[in-house]
Scaffold this motif. Structure first.
Motif, mmCIF file in Angstrom:
data_model
loop_
_atom_site.group_PDB
_atom_site.id
_atom_site.type_symbol
_atom_site.label_atom_id
_atom_site.label_comp_id
_atom_site.label_asym_id
_atom_site.label_seq_id
_atom_site.Cartn_x
_atom_site.Cartn_y
_atom_site.Cartn_z
ATOM 1 N N ARG C 15 0.867 -1.290 0.167
ATOM 2 C CA ARG C 15 -0.153 0.121 -0.045
ATOM 3 C C ARG C 15 0.900 1.258 0.049
ATOM 4 O O ARG C 15 1.999 1.168 0.679
ATOM 5 N N ILE C 17 1.567 4.814 1.371
ATOM 6 C CA ILE C 17 0.734 5.672 2.132
ATOM 7 C C ILE C 17 0.821 7.300 1.712
ATOM 8 O O ILE C 17 -0.368 7.912 1.781
ATOM 9 N N SER C 36 3.760 0.807 2.778
ATOM 10 C CA SER C 36 3.321 -0.021 4.010
ATOM 11 C C SER C 36 3.292 -1.350 3.858
ATOM 12 O O SER C 36 2.435 -1.712 2.694
ATOM 13 N N ASP C 38 1.018 -3.956 5.427
ATOM 14 C CA ASP C 38 -0.009 -4.005 6.855
ATOM 15 C C ASP C 38 0.204 -5.085 7.671
ATOM 16 O O ASP C 38 0.030 -4.942 8.968
#
Lengths: 386, 279, 107
Positions: C15, C17, C36, C38
């Motif tokens: 992802r 950010i 990121s 997670d």
């Protein structure tokens, strides 16, 4: 096919903050949706250049009225390691209490507004009445109802004694049965169910592709909560572990239920934290700090999602401050989920993502010794503070 | 004597009954409401604001036509000052004419909100117009007369309870209580019809709306309870509708109204076929 | 044009950010990317050096939420991103008297 442009304009009774969503409609069905931003941009990432750390904290706390504590906590999570200071546990617990109370009041306000959009005005008034109790608790704990700026670098302005904690627990006791009843209404009332279910669907694939955060992603099945995955401050203590609420349907109804259940989780955390606070302990006084040059980042869980701050420090002053608020990540999905819906569902879908437009546009009030208001002309010529 | 009093106190009566309605709604919400004369202050404030008009003749005339329709009801109603002997159907026409004027006004305002409001209102009118006329016809068939001046039946609901219930359900639509306020739905179409009017025209529209609401309460009292009790029952109907506005129980009651509507239509058709009602 | 897309593909991030940029003392910019993962959880920060007037390739193919972040960069700093429809459009700032304004962070 001939389409008309239908403006959910900058000023609209169903929007609480200005955003311009341009809908291309054919009859009553939406073909395409575009959005324009920038109606609340007050330009403060530029204005916090060159501030000392304390002044920048003061400015950052006023980015948004509803979620002001989460911005302050993200900033402190970034800056306190750079200044090499670790506050005691009581300060962490106090910050957690204020943050969870803020989550409760934001979700109650959101639920009231959703009820108002579909015409149930009485439910709106009942929700706001419960929110008044939470605001009274804020008034007692921090001295202010909305912009409760009680954080300082390394410590807090006030220390909670026995009187404040008893007041808070009593208020929680008052609102709990009412909120249980209101949650039952949200889940079972036929009007709400028929207007919320199957509208504004966000599948898990779309949510991963767009990188959505917050209750919006958790209602689509993504198991991500910053308090659980990346614990910070008081959430690292074992008794205060957070269990996030996950749902898989992905429509507006699932988002409502996720937010209602998060309120109960927050109340449990506050009660646990209040047991662990020692009312007689003193917290350290405010000190001048010196931070090393460099850059750092930190993230917290705001009521609307993941809030990320990136700070560059030079000469003990802020050289660059970047906020990435959760609404900035969620707002891109408007153009996807509004397609093929009817106009009558637009207020429900727009508000179910819980947009906080002032957060997204990064605003703050500048207040040094005298009050100064920046005109956009001065902003573009680059007037600097010392 | 009572006729002159009635004519003079019409507008103040409409203002006070609207103020009482807002207070009742507020007490249901567990809060203190606005002061009693609040609609009067609203109208005063609107008279001092700037007005925006387009070049349409219809757009400028609509508020005054709506006010004319509201005042016309005075000539028909029981304590009529001049004593015209109109048919009861003229009242039905005037009620419906006011809504049609609203639709023209919304279409003439050239905004997308007005366009949607007028289309929805047309669909709604197809629904409630028919039941409204049927209700009037059935009440007057029961009384056996043709004009409001001669209506002598007291406590009509004892003889034709189903038609009385049907009248109460139809009044939900005339008073624009929430499932039926599609024309000025706040959330979706930004108060569709009224969104382009401001200043003095909007004040006149508000007065027309207030008078129409008062006339609806008095009409219900008159038809169901008779001539002598009409004015006393008007506030009681107002309180009933204010309480129903704030509770979501109205959704389930209005669904059962469908059965009553079907019954009433069947009764009307039976009366026509058996020849007792001269059409 | 600075090519970023191949390097970002090699990172295999879950992802994106945020994208931020800082002005250095010598007048050039450093653009920071934060990605990121997670599940672990992990955040990694990558940076590239951009000279004034350079153009950068957009990473919208991989991460769609780079749209508004890169657009904001163009508006406030003047760095263009190729392949991003929001780059060059007015997103946040107001138009002064109808003409576009110069990016405020350049000075």
């Amino acid at each position: 096919m001939h389409t008309t442009i239908y403006p959910i304009g900058p000023q609209h009774p169903s929007l609480k903050e200005p955003i311009f969503i341009k809908l291309h409609v054919d009859g009553s069905r939406i073909i395409k949706a575009e959005f324009n931003l920038g109606y609340a941009h007050r330009g403060v990432e530029k204005c916090s250049e060159g501030y000392l750390l304390d002044s920048a904290l003061h400015a950052v706390q006023r980015t948004c009225g509803i979620c002001s504590q989460c911005h302050s906590m993200a900033f402190l999570r970034t800056v306190e390691p750079m200044a090499n200071i670790q506050p005691p546990t009581k300060v962490y617990l106090q910050r957690l209490v204020i943050a969870e109370l803020e989550r409760i009041h934001s979700h109650l306000l959101w639920a009231g507004i959703m009820a108002h959009e579909i015409g149930l005005d009485t439910l709106f008034m009942y929700y706001l009445k419960q929110r008044e109790h939470v605001l009274d608790a804020f008034d007692e704990l921090t001295g202010n109802r909305v912009h409760h700026s009680c954080d300082v670098l390394g410590t807090m302005k006030r220390s909670f004694g026995k009187k404040e904690i008893d007041f808070l627990l009593e208020k929680l006791q008052t609102i709990e049965p009412e909120i249980t009843e209101l949650r039952r209404v949200m889940e079972k009332n036929e009007v709400i169910v028929s207007r919320f279910k199957k509208h504004g669907m966000i599948t898990k694939k779309l949510a991963t592709e767009l990188g959505l955060v917050g209750p919006v992603a958790r209602a689509s099945g993504i198991n991500y909560d910053v308090r659980q995955n990346d614990p910070y401050m008081a959430y690292a203590i074992k008794e205060l572990k957070v269990k996030p609420v996950i749902r898989t349907e992905g429509d507006a109804w699932a988002r409502s239920i996720v937010r209602c259940d998060e309120v109960f989780e927050s109340m449990r955390l506050i009660r646990k934290a209040c047991e662990m606070i020692d009312p007689n302990e003193e917290i350290p006084k405010k000190k001048n700090l010196f931070a090393k040059d460099g850059s750092g980042f930190g993230r917290v869980e705001a009521p609307r999602g993941e809030n990320f701050h990136f700070v560059t420090i030079k000469n003990n002053k802020i050289a660059r401050l970047k906020l990435r608020t959760p609404t900035l990540a969620n707002v891109l999905s408007y153009s996807r989920i509004l397609e093929n819906e009817s106009i009558t569902d637009v207020p429900v879908i727009v508000m179910s993502l819980d947009p906080c437009i002032s957060c997204m546009e990064r605003v703050a009030v500048i207040k040094n010794k005298k009050e100064e208001i920046w005109t956009s002309h001065e902003l573009f010529e680059g007037k600097k503070h010392d | 004597m009572i006729e002159i009093l009635y004519a003079l106190l019409l507008i103040p009566g409409a203002i006070i009954i609207e103020g009482l309605r807002r207070k009742t709604v507020a007490r249901m919400h567990n809060r203190a409401g606005p002061p009693l004369l609040q609609p009067f202050y609203d109208i005063l404030k609107l008279l001092g604001k700037e007005k925006f008009i387009y070049e349409n003749a219809i757009f400028s005339l609509v508020p005054y036509l709506a006010l004319f329709c509201s005042f016309f009801m005075l000539l028909i109603f029981p304590f009529s000052v001049i004593g015209f002997d109109f048919d009861f159907l003229v009242l039905g026409y005037v009620f419906i004419l006011q809504d049609t004027i609203y639709i023209f006004g919304a279409l003439a305002s050239r905004s997308p909100f007005g366009m949607y409001a007028s289309v929805r209102e047309l669909l709604l009118m197809l629904g409630y117009e028919i039941t409204f006329i049927i209700v009037l016809c059935l009440f007057f068939y029961n009384a056996g007369v043709y004009s409001f001046q001669n209506y002598d039946v007291e406590f009509a609901f004892a003889k034709i309870p189903i038609v009385a219930l049907l009248a109460i359900f139809t009044a939900f639509v005339i008073l624009r209580i929430t499932p039926y306020d599609v024309m000025n739905a706040e959330a979706e179409i930004g108060a569709g019809f009224f969104s382009e009017y401001s200043g003095t025209p909007l004040a006149i529209l508000d007065i027309a709306e207030l008078i129409k609401n008062l006339m609806t309460y008095i009409l219900l009292g008159f038809l169901i309870f008779g001539k002598t009790y009409a004015l006393i029952m008007a506030p009681i109907f107002m309180i009933f509708y204010a309480i129903m506005l704030t509770s979501s129980a109205r959704y389930s009651t209005l669904v059962t109204a469908k059965t009553f509507i079907i019954l009433a239509i069947l009764a009307f058709v039976h009366l026509i076929i058996s020849g007792s009602l001269a059409v | 044009m600075i090519n970023v897309l191949n390097d970002v593909k090699k990172i295999k991030a879950e992802r994106l950010i945020s994208i931020a940029s800082v002005k250095n003392d010598d007048g050039n910019y450093t653009v920071y990317y934060h990605f990121s993962w997670d599940k672990k959880p992990e955040i990694r920060q990558f940076s590239i050096e951009v000279k004034k007037g350079d153009e950068v390739e957009s990473i919208m193919e991989l991460f769609e939420n780079a749209a508004l972040l890169e657009g904001e960069m163009t508006e406030l700093f003047g760095i263009k991103f190729i392949g991003n429809p929001y780059s060059g459009k007015r997103i946040f700032l107001a138009e002064e008297g109808g003409k576009k304004c110069t990016p405020p962070f350049i000075q």
